[in-house]
Design an enzyme around this catalytic site. Structure first.
Site, PDB file in Angstrom:
ATOM      1  N   ASN A   1       0.875  -1.172   0.000  1.00  0.00           N
ATOM      2  CA  ASN A   1       0.000   0.000   0.000  1.00  0.00           C
ATOM      3  C   ASN A   1       0.911   1.220   0.000  1.00  0.00           C
ATOM      4  O   ASN A   1       1.467   1.578   1.034  1.00  0.00           O
ATOM      5  CB  ASN A   1      -0.891  -0.033   1.256  1.00  0.00           C
ATOM      6  CG  ASN A   1      -1.696   1.247   1.432  1.00  0.00           C
ATOM      7  OD1 ASN A   1      -1.761   2.071   0.524  1.00  0.00           O
ATOM      8  ND2 ASN A   1      -2.304   1.403   2.595  1.00  0.00           N
TER       9      ASN A   1
ATOM     10  N   HIS B   1      -9.723   1.104   4.349  1.00  0.00           N
ATOM     11  CA  HIS B   1      -8.480   1.293   5.116  1.00  0.00           C
ATOM     12  C   HIS B   1      -8.762   2.252   6.272  1.00  0.00           C
ATOM     13  O   HIS B   1      -9.557   3.194   6.126  1.00  0.00           O
ATOM     14  CB  HIS B   1      -7.387   1.852   4.201  1.00  0.00           C
ATOM     15  CG  HIS B   1      -6.052   1.874   4.860  1.00  0.00           C
ATOM     16  ND1 HIS B   1      -5.688   2.839   5.752  1.00  0.00           N
ATOM     17  CD2 HIS B   1      -5.007   1.021   4.790  1.00  0.00           C
ATOM     18  CE1 HIS B   1      -4.460   2.583   6.199  1.00  0.00           C
ATOM     19  NE2 HIS B   1      -4.030   1.480   5.631  1.00  0.00           N
TER      20      HIS B   1
ATOM     21  N   GLU C   1      -7.243   4.692   7.401  1.00  0.00           N
ATOM     22  CA  GLU C   1      -7.025   6.112   7.096  1.00  0.00           C
ATOM     23  C   GLU C   1      -8.237   6.691   6.367  1.00  0.00           C
ATOM     24  O   GLU C   1      -8.601   7.850   6.563  1.00  0.00           O
ATOM     25  CB  GLU C   1      -5.729   6.285   6.288  1.00  0.00           C
ATOM     26  CG  GLU C   1      -4.509   6.089   7.186  1.00  0.00           C
ATOM     27  CD  GLU C   1      -3.268   5.586   6.486  1.00  0.00           C
ATOM     28  OE1 GLU C   1      -3.177   5.642   5.252  1.00  0.00           O
ATOM     29  OE2 GLU C   1      -2.362   5.109   7.210  1.00  0.00           O
TER      30      GLU C   1
ATOM     31  N   SER D   1       2.968  -2.267  10.401  1.00  0.00           N
ATOM     32  CA  SER D   1       4.403  -2.310  10.711  1.00  0.00           C
ATOM     33  C   SER D   1       5.060  -3.658  10.425  1.00  0.00           C
ATOM     34  O   SER D   1       5.942  -4.084  11.159  1.00  0.00           O
ATOM     35  CB  SER D   1       4.642  -1.874  12.159  1.00  0.00           C
ATOM     36  OG  SER D   1       4.230  -0.530  12.345  1.00  0.00           O
TER      37      SER D   1
HETATM   38  P1  PGA Z   1       2.499   0.178   7.717  1.00  0.00           P
HETATM   39  O1  PGA Z   1       1.069   0.425   7.003  1.00  0.00           O
HETATM   40  O2  PGA Z   1       3.056  -1.118   7.134  1.00  0.00           O
HETATM   41  O3  PGA Z   1       3.318   1.381   7.334  1.00  0.00           O
HETATM   42  O4  PGA Z   1       2.257   0.078   9.168  1.00  0.00           O
HETATM   43  C1  PGA Z   1       0.183  -0.630   6.763  1.00  0.00           C
HETATM   44  C2  PGA Z   1      -1.052  -0.107   6.090  1.00  0.00           C
HETATM   45  O5  PGA Z   1      -1.464   1.039   6.385  1.00  0.00           O
HETATM   46  O6  PGA Z   1      -1.664  -0.794   5.269  1.00  0.00           O
END
Ligand code: PGA
Length: 238
Positions: free
Chosen positions: A9, A90, A92, A197
């Protein structure tokens, strides 16, 4: 055997040049994966990745088929660019753009109707986890979609909000526990990804979970060697 998937992503990162370099590295490494790129780079991704082991997709879509929706992009448009996947719900999008469970479910349906596989993201905030509400929250997010129809071939991604972009990942046991819970609501064949992460040094341990079928990768998907290492960790899952 259930499908495995590692999906990148990219969020709102990169440039035409950095996107080209990342796509070139993925093609050279010949790994099975998907990349969800910003809309303007879909043409580039489709040209570069066609005929390779890497699929491509978008990070959101409109729930509407067409019309006066300034700034929106429809499922049919994504289809024209060969998108195999699209992220839906997602955290966000839910938090920063106010997407409701019902809207996420409508987007999910729009993707399915266009023949694009939605990657439905679910996950709890830290506050919700600490209140012991993790299962209730992910079940509610999932049920909103299931009420409209079957999950079909869709992919589900468990992404604890507190682990996204924080460097604080769920432990393999925490991830597996939620994945097993989600699977009770899904079919035995549904591909369930973990996101939050994931890095080259923790990927193998997380992917070892019996119900963990791969990962949704944010930050590390922008670093070619890290993303490729994570794809290989999924391929090597015993
Ligand atoms: P990250 O994001 O691997 O930077 O924690 C994961 C995501 O938002 O899909």
């Amino acid at each position: 055997m259930r499908a495995r998937l590692v999906a990148g992503n990219w969020k709102m990162h990169g440039s035409r040049d950095s996107s080209r370099a990342l796509l070139d590295a993925i093609v050279a490494a010949d790994v099975a994966c998907a990349v969800c790129v910003p809309f303007p780079y879909l043409a580039q991704a489709s040209e570069r990745l066609r005929g390779t082991r890497a699929a491509w997709g978008a990070q959101t879509l409109s729930e509407h088929a067409s019309g006066a929706y300034t700034g929106e992009v429809s499922a049919a448009m994504l289809r024209e660019f060969g998108c195999r996947y699209v992220l839906v719900g997602h955290s966000e999008r839910r938090q920063l753009f106010g997407e409701s469970d019902a809207q996420v479910a409508a987007k999910f349906s729009a993707a399915c109707e266009a023949g694009i596989t939605p990657i439905l993201c679910v996950g709890e905030t830290l506050q919700e986890r600490e209140a012991g509400r993790t299962q209730e929250v992910v079940a509610r997010q999932l049920e909103a979609v299931l009420r409209r129809g079957a999950i079909g071939e869709a992919v589900v991604a468990y992404e604890p909000v507190w682990a996204i972009g924080t460097g604080r990942t769920a432990t393999p046991a925490q991830a597996q526990e939620v994945h097993a819970f989600l699977r009770e609501h899904l079919t035995a064949d549904t591909c369930i990804l973990y996101g939050g992460s994931v890095k080259p040094d923790n990927a193998a341990a997380i992917f070892a979970g019996a119900d963990v079928d791969g990962g949704l990768i944010g930050g590390a998907s922008l670093i070619a060697q890290d993303f490729i290492a994570i794809c290989r960790a999924a391929e090597h899952k015993g």
